[in-house]
Enzyme design. Structure first.
Site, PDB file in Angstrom:
ATOM      1  N   ARG A 172       0.818  -1.404  -0.114  1.00 45.76           N
ATOM      2  CA  ARG A 172      -0.078   0.054  -0.002  1.00 45.76           C
ATOM      3  C   ARG A 172       0.914   1.418  -0.097  1.00 45.76           C
ATOM      4  O   ARG A 172       0.566   2.352   0.574  1.00 45.76           O
ATOM      5  CB  ARG A 172      -0.955   0.169   1.151  1.00 45.76           C
ATOM      6  CG  ARG A 172      -1.911  -1.137   1.367  1.00 45.76           C
ATOM      7  CD  ARG A 172      -2.882  -1.311   0.392  1.00 45.76           C
ATOM      8  NE  ARG A 172      -3.651  -2.389   0.547  1.00 45.76           N
ATOM      9  CZ  ARG A 172      -3.452  -3.582  -0.213  1.00 45.76           C
ATOM     10  NH1 ARG A 172      -2.267  -3.497  -0.977  1.00 45.76           N
ATOM     11  NH2 ARG A 172      -3.759  -4.805   0.231  1.00 45.76           N
ATOM     12  N   SER A 221      -9.970  -0.244   4.662  1.00 46.12           N
ATOM     13  CA  SER A 221      -9.089  -0.544   5.782  1.00 46.12           C
ATOM     14  C   SER A 221      -8.305   0.876   5.893  1.00 46.12           C
ATOM     15  O   SER A 221      -8.014   1.641   5.129  1.00 46.12           O
ATOM     16  CB  SER A 221      -8.078  -1.609   5.418  1.00 46.12           C
ATOM     17  OG  SER A 221      -8.676  -2.632   5.474  1.00 46.12           O
ATOM     18  N   GLU A 291      -3.508   3.880   6.120  1.00 42.37           N
ATOM     19  CA  GLU A 291      -3.653   3.512   4.680  1.00 42.37           C
ATOM     20  C   GLU A 291      -4.330   4.524   4.085  1.00 42.37           C
ATOM     21  O   GLU A 291      -3.909   5.318   2.890  1.00 42.37           O
ATOM     22  CB  GLU A 291      -4.263   2.208   4.627  1.00 42.37           C
ATOM     23  CG  GLU A 291      -4.365   1.953   3.157  1.00 42.37           C
ATOM     24  CD  GLU A 291      -5.234   0.549   2.754  1.00 42.37           C
ATOM     25  OE1 GLU A 291      -4.829  -0.368   3.623  1.00 42.37           O
ATOM     26  OE2 GLU A 291      -5.928   0.446   1.762  1.00 42.37           O
TER      27      GLU A 291
HETATM   28  C1  LIG Z   1     -15.637  -0.532   0.939  1.00 39.44           C
HETATM   29  C2  LIG Z   1     -14.098  -0.700   0.555  1.00 39.44           C
HETATM   30  C3  LIG Z   1     -13.250  -1.581   0.413  1.00 39.44           C
HETATM   31  C4  LIG Z   1     -11.842  -1.466  -0.190  1.00 39.44           C
HETATM   32  N1  LIG Z   1     -11.064  -2.566  -0.150  1.00 39.44           N
HETATM   33  C5  LIG Z   1      -9.882  -2.412  -0.588  1.00 39.44           C
HETATM   34  C6  LIG Z   1      -8.921  -3.516  -0.801  1.00 39.44           C
HETATM   35  O1  LIG Z   1      -9.371  -4.700  -0.866  1.00 39.44           O
HETATM   36  N2  LIG Z   1      -7.660  -3.345  -1.117  1.00 39.44           N
HETATM   37  C7  LIG Z   1      -7.281  -2.236  -1.262  1.00 39.44           C
HETATM   38  O2  LIG Z   1      -6.078  -2.063  -1.781  1.00 39.44           O
HETATM   39  N3  LIG Z   1      -7.862  -0.951  -1.086  1.00 39.44           N
HETATM   40  C8  LIG Z   1      -8.925  -1.124  -0.656  1.00 39.44           C
HETATM   41  N4  LIG Z   1      -9.867  -0.214  -0.616  1.00 39.44           N
HETATM   42  C9  LIG Z   1      -9.482   1.349  -0.647  1.00 39.44           C
HETATM   43  C10 LIG Z   1      -9.614   2.108  -2.155  1.00 39.44           C
HETATM   44  O3  LIG Z   1     -10.586   1.452  -2.880  1.00 39.44           O
HETATM   45  C11 LIG Z   1      -8.217   1.887  -2.859  1.00 39.44           C
HETATM   46  O4  LIG Z   1      -6.926   2.419  -2.025  1.00 39.44           O
HETATM   47  C12 LIG Z   1      -8.238   2.392  -4.202  1.00 39.44           C
HETATM   48  O5  LIG Z   1      -7.164   1.983  -4.918  1.00 39.44           O
HETATM   49  C13 LIG Z   1      -8.331   4.016  -4.249  1.00 39.44           C
HETATM   50  O6  LIG Z   1      -8.727   4.191  -5.507  1.00 39.44           O
HETATM   51  P1  LIG Z   1      -9.549   5.519  -5.866  1.00 39.44           P
HETATM   52  O7  LIG Z   1      -9.567   5.703  -7.230  1.00 39.44           O
HETATM   53  O8  LIG Z   1     -10.828   5.837  -4.939  1.00 39.44           O
HETATM   54  O9  LIG Z   1      -8.499   6.792  -5.189  1.00 39.44           O
HETATM   55  P2  LIG Z   1      -8.751   7.969  -4.461  1.00 39.44           P
HETATM   56  O10 LIG Z   1      -9.134   7.745  -3.058  1.00 39.44           O
HETATM   57  O11 LIG Z   1      -9.277   8.926  -5.224  1.00 39.44           O
HETATM   58  O12 LIG Z   1      -7.184   8.525  -4.149  1.00 39.44           O
HETATM   59  C14 LIG Z   1      -6.273   7.844  -3.212  1.00 39.44           C
HETATM   60  C15 LIG Z   1      -4.870   8.429  -3.459  1.00 39.44           C
HETATM   61  O13 LIG Z   1      -4.490   8.087  -4.868  1.00 39.44           O
HETATM   62  C16 LIG Z   1      -3.970   9.428  -5.531  1.00 39.44           C
HETATM   63  N5  LIG Z   1      -4.301   9.363  -6.526  1.00 39.44           N
HETATM   64  C17 LIG Z   1      -5.415   9.003  -7.251  1.00 39.44           C
HETATM   65  N6  LIG Z   1      -5.748   9.205  -8.633  1.00 39.44           N
HETATM   66  C18 LIG Z   1      -4.305   9.154  -9.117  1.00 39.44           C
HETATM   67  C19 LIG Z   1      -3.500   9.458 -10.098  1.00 39.44           C
HETATM   68  N7  LIG Z   1      -3.944   9.222 -11.433  1.00 39.44           N
HETATM   69  N8  LIG Z   1      -2.182   9.702 -10.212  1.00 39.44           N
HETATM   70  C20 LIG Z   1      -1.567   9.998  -8.864  1.00 39.44           C
HETATM   71  N9  LIG Z   1      -2.133   9.960  -7.561  1.00 39.44           N
HETATM   72  C21 LIG Z   1      -3.586   9.634  -7.658  1.00 39.44           C
HETATM   73  C22 LIG Z   1      -4.815  10.699  -4.618  1.00 39.44           C
HETATM   74  O14 LIG Z   1      -4.508  11.743  -4.675  1.00 39.44           O
HETATM   75  C23 LIG Z   1      -4.869   9.871  -3.177  1.00 39.44           C
HETATM   76  O15 LIG Z   1      -3.755  10.305  -2.596  1.00 39.44           O
HETATM   77  C24 LIG Z   1     -11.292  -0.212  -0.220  1.00 39.44           C
HETATM   78  C25 LIG Z   1     -12.095   0.960   0.036  1.00 39.44           C
HETATM   79  C26 LIG Z   1     -13.434   0.796   0.261  1.00 39.44           C
HETATM   80  C27 LIG Z   1     -14.354   2.109   0.534  1.00 39.44           C
END
Ligand SMILES: Cc1cc2nc3c(=O)[nH]c(=O)nc-3n(C[C@H](O)[C@H](O)[C@H](O)COP(=O)(O)OP(=O)(O)OC[C@H]3O[C@@H](n4cnc5c(N)ncnc54)[C@H](O)[C@@H]3O)c2cc1C
Length: 301
Positions: A172, A221, A291
């Site tokens: 992560r 998480s 995280e």
């Molecule tokens: C119900 C639930 C279950 C989840 N289960 C998991 C799991 O099993 N495993 C896991 O790893 N995560 C999990 N997550 C967390 C999350 O979904 C992941 O971390 C996911 O990859 C975040 O993607 P996002 O597009 O929503 O990013 P965001 O939340 O929008 O951004 C997260 C970070 O990435 C950066 N970012 C976004 N896009 C870019 C880009 N294009 N370039 C550079 N930086 C960028 C943002 O600035 C921020 O710092 C879960 C979340 C929820 C709500």
């Protein structure tokens, strides 16, 4: 806010004072000064190169790993939801995927094309850019081991082609080139049986709904698992399941999830995060690291 000279020729959608609570899975967060959704990569490059050099910039996926403070974000948020979402087979078992494609869509595309190795993406409720930034993973799979190349952009609108070796990648965590953002990636999968992959996805999603509070407002998480242990176990052992501050509550189903049970403020969630860290340190002697990414103006009132 400074004027942006050639915004007239940018074709994307620009909003001002946009509440980020509309764009995060916790449904909390104050306004972003400027919120931009580009139409395509050229538009993004033009928009970025036009921003003042000292402008704070953050890229946003589905906000599923982001806590935005109540006072909001001073600067520009670039949202890739509905943008840069191409998905294309490029050669044997390789795909090129835009940073705005959803992880679930990527998993379905793999199944349809009899590609395996990306089943875990089905359970990640974010976009590919977020998955690259977080090295998202689940059930033994992770984003970066599948990456052949990533394509990035900087604030001058210049693009770069990079490999995993250009970053420090861990659980992560992805560090390096923090002045660039992900716009797409080429992935290498293995050929396999799409129907079998679909069954594996179903099993993973069933397991997830049995063990996690899916369907409630959360960010997944909140804390990283410490080496050889689980954040959820440590939080539960500190008797924090069900503990709440305002409308932010430690899930009774999975102690590493914080739920917005109604009208939680970001400050409730942040206070609960701080409280959990303090209690787990006192009772278990372990420092929990978040995280979830926390951004936005600190409220000093
Ligand atoms: C119900 C639930 C279950 C989840 N289960 C998991 C799991 O099993 N495993 C896991 O790893 N995560 C999990 N997550 C967390 C999350 O979904 C992941 O971390 C996911 O990859 C975040 O993607 P996002 O597009 O929503 O990013 P965001 O939340 O929008 O951004 C997260 C970070 O990435 C950066 N970012 C976004 N896009 C870019 C880009 N294009 N370039 C550079 N930086 C960028 C943002 O600035 C921020 O710092 C879960 C979340 C929820 C709500």
């Amino acid at each position: 806010m400074m004027a942006v000279s050639s915004l007239r020729i940018c074709k994307g959608k620009q909003l001002f004072d946009e509440p980020l609570s509309k764009h995060t899975s916790w449904r909390v967060g104050g306004p972003a000064d400027r919120f931009y959704t580009p139409t395509d990569i050229e538009d993004l490059a033009l928009f970025l190169s036009d921003l003042p050099l000292d402008e704070n910039i953050i890229f946003l996926g589905l906000g599923s790993n982001l806590l935005v403070r109540d006072k909001g974000f001073r600067g520009t948020v670039i949202s890739l939801k509905g943008s840069l979402s191409q998905l294309e087979l490029i050669e044997d078992n390789s795909l090129t995927v835009g940073a705005g494609a959803s992880c679930a869509k990527l998993a379905r595309f793999c199944q349809r094309n009899n590609l395996t190795g990306g089943e875990f993406f089905a359970g990640i409720p974010g976009l590919l850019g977020g998955a690259l930034a977080m090295n998202a993973g689940a059930f033994g799979g992770e984003t970066w081991p599948l990456v052949k190349f990533v394509y990035t952009i900087n604030r001058q609108g210049k693009t770069f082609k990079r490999t995993a070796e250009d970053y420090e990648i861990a659980y992560r965590s992805v560090t390096g080139h923090s002045d660039e953002w992900f716009v797409s990636a080429d992935f290498q999968f293995e050929s396999g049986d799409g129907e079998q992959a679909a069954l594996r996805v179903k099993a993973l999603l069933d397991k997830r709904s049995q063990t996690q509070p899916t369907g409630l407002l959360s960010c997944g998480s909140v804390f990283k698992n410490p080496h050889n242990d689980y954040a959820a176990r440590l939080i539960e052992a500190s008797n924090l399941k069900g503990y709440s501050i305002g409308n932010a509550e430690v899930s009774a189903k999975h102690a590493n999830f914080i739920i917005n049970t109604g009208k939680a403020k970001a400050s409730d969630i942040e206070s609960l995060i701080n409280y959990i860290q303090k209690k787990v340190k006192q009772e278990q002697g372990i420092d929990l690291c978040t995280e979830v990414k926390i951004i936005g103006e600190i409220d000093n009132d």
